[in-house]
Design a protein around this motif. Structure first.
Motif, mmCIF file in Angstrom:
data_model
loop_
_atom_site.group_PDB
_atom_site.id
_atom_site.type_symbol
_atom_site.label_atom_id
_atom_site.label_comp_id
_atom_site.label_asym_id
_atom_site.label_seq_id
_atom_site.Cartn_x
_atom_site.Cartn_y
_atom_site.Cartn_z
ATOM 1 N N GLU A 1 0.851 -1.187 0.000
ATOM 2 C CA GLU A 1 0.000 0.000 0.000
ATOM 3 C C GLU A 1 0.890 1.241 0.000
ATOM 4 N N VAL A 2 0.632 2.148 -0.935
ATOM 5 C CA VAL A 2 1.520 3.287 -1.135
ATOM 6 C C VAL A 2 0.715 4.578 -1.287
ATOM 7 N N LEU A 3 1.408 5.679 -1.140
ATOM 8 C CA LEU A 3 0.899 6.991 -1.527
ATOM 9 C C LEU A 3 1.986 7.671 -2.333
ATOM 10 N N ALA A 4 1.593 8.629 -3.179
ATOM 11 C CA ALA A 4 2.598 9.231 -4.052
ATOM 12 C C ALA A 4 2.154 10.609 -4.519
ATOM 13 N N TYR A 5 3.161 11.462 -4.715
ATOM 14 C CA TYR A 5 2.998 12.690 -5.491
ATOM 15 C C TYR A 5 3.523 12.343 -6.878
ATOM 16 N N ALA A 6 2.648 11.734 -7.680
ATOM 17 C CA ALA A 6 3.065 11.062 -8.912
ATOM 18 C C ALA A 6 3.192 12.021 -10.087
ATOM 19 N N ARG A 7 3.912 13.101 -9.882
ATOM 20 C CA ARG A 7 4.148 14.054 -10.967
ATOM 21 C C ARG A 7 5.207 13.507 -11.910
ATOM 22 N N LYS A 8 4.939 13.656 -13.207
ATOM 23 C CA LYS A 8 5.858 13.166 -14.229
ATOM 24 C C LYS A 8 6.370 14.340 -15.053
ATOM 25 N N ASP A 9 7.107 14.044 -16.093
ATOM 26 C CA ASP A 9 7.705 15.097 -16.906
ATOM 27 C C ASP A 9 6.743 15.661 -17.945
ATOM 28 N N VAL A 10 5.615 14.994 -18.149
ATOM 29 C CA VAL A 10 4.552 15.498 -19.018
ATOM 30 C C VAL A 10 3.228 15.338 -18.289
ATOM 31 N N ILE A 11 2.224 16.097 -18.706
ATOM 32 C CA ILE A 11 0.877 15.944 -18.165
ATOM 33 C C ILE A 11 0.143 14.974 -19.077
ATOM 34 N N SER A 12 -0.171 13.803 -18.548
ATOM 35 C CA SER A 12 -0.846 12.800 -19.376
ATOM 36 C C SER A 12 -1.517 11.757 -18.503
ATOM 37 N N GLY A 13 -0.740 10.777 -18.017
ATOM 38 C CA GLY A 13 -1.305 9.660 -17.275
ATOM 39 C C GLY A 13 -1.414 9.966 -15.803
ATOM 40 N N GLY A 14 -2.430 10.743 -15.415
ATOM 41 C CA GLY A 14 -2.594 11.163 -14.025
ATOM 42 C C GLY A 14 -3.332 10.144 -13.171
#
Length: 307
Positions: A86-99
């Motif tokens: 079980e995890v939590l994340a600030y899953a920001r990536k290098d592009v805005i797409s798979g949020g």
């Protein structure tokens, strides 16, 4: 999988619930079954095109960077996590797409932390972006015991975490907020002061020698008062106004994913030391409605989407 998407820049009216292929985890990512995600003002600013100079958008885009869920498939080289974690994340990536407003999301391991057992999925999802923003701003400003700190927009999502973290650091905290939120600020350990006309005089009455640190989470007029309120040698930090750095020699903060700091925040929340206020919870089918509510600007606490 079901996902909230948009295929052009615009208002919340461009959002729609669609079917997308389930993503594959990259070599240093994990595939997470989303249990809850939270939404933030930066999401709709991105959707409206205001971040085009900072991040590319790949359509159809799924909004959201905050997530809590369960790892269902690790990437090829992700010893940090295993299926079932079980995890939590600030899953920001290098592009805005798979949020994160989807049934599944690919999460880079550098953005994720284990969710403590004592923290449920909804508050875990409400924590990453605002909690990390607050923590990184407080630390880059050097908030420490014995200081007197002024926090602008102290009852907001970031501000309320910053108040608590500054209090935990041993600082005296004075926070600006509208009158209806003054009781809330007192419950967090801050002394409230009202926005608007008379702010400088009211703040000076509480801290006649000025403030050691000013943390700005709103910008605009609040930053105009820095010369009148910051003591000589003091520090100002802002997440909204580069004048903090360029004019006043302080810090201009753009939050970064940080696994260790996120784990620290999650543990504080699990222990009850850090309060996570949730304003409302929506189902994924009604996530567009959650954004419309957020965009009214009259929400205290986080809006969470349960998936």
């Amino acid at each position: 999988m079901k996902a909230l998407t948009y295929s052009t820049y615009g208002s919340a009216d461009v959002l729609e619930l669609t079917d997308l292929p389930t993503p594959h985890p990259g070599s240093d990512s994990v595939l997470v079954k989303v249990k809850a995600a939270s939404i933030n003002p930066v999401d709709y600013k991105a959707r409206e095109g205001y971040l085009r100079s900072v991040l590319d958008t790949v359509f159809p885009a799924v909004p959201g960077w905050d997530v809590a869920g369960v790892v269902v498939r690790p990437g090829l080289d992700t010893p940090e996590f295993a299926a079932g974690d079980e995890v939590l994340a600030y899953a920001r990536k290098d592009v805005i797409s798979g949020g994160t407003l989807a049934e599944y999301v690919e999460v880079p391991v550098r953005t994720a932390a284990r969710k403590p057992e004592g923290l449920s999925f909804e508050p875990a999802a409400a924590l990453p972006l605002t909690g990390l923003t607050a923590l990184q701003t407080v630390r880059r400003a050097g908030v420490s015991a014995g200081q007197t700190v002024l926090i602008h927009a102290a009852a907001g999502g970031v501000g309320s975490f910053a108040v608590q973290l500054a209090v935990l650091a041993g600082a005296r905290v004075i926070g600006t907020a509208s009158e209806p939120n003054h009781g809330y600020l007192r419950s967090l350990g801050a002394e409230p002061v009202a926005y608007g006309d008379g702010l400088v005089d009211a703040a000076r009455a509480l801290a006649p020698e000025g403030f050691d640190v000013i943390l700005d989470f709103v910008g605009g007029d609040a930053m105009d008062t820095v010369p009148q309120l910051l003591r000589e040698g003091g520090m100002v930090a802002s997440i909204t106004d580069p004048r903090a750095r360029d004019t006043y020699g302080g810090q201009y903060v753009w939050v970064r994913p940080h696994s260790e700091q996120l784990a620290e925040l999650a543990q504080l929340a699990a222990e009850g030391t850090l309060k996570v206020e949730i304003a409302d919870v929506f189902e994924l089918d009604h996530a567009a409605e959650a954004y419309r509510r957020l965009e009214t600007g009259h929400v205290r606490g986080k809006l969470v989407v349960r998936v």
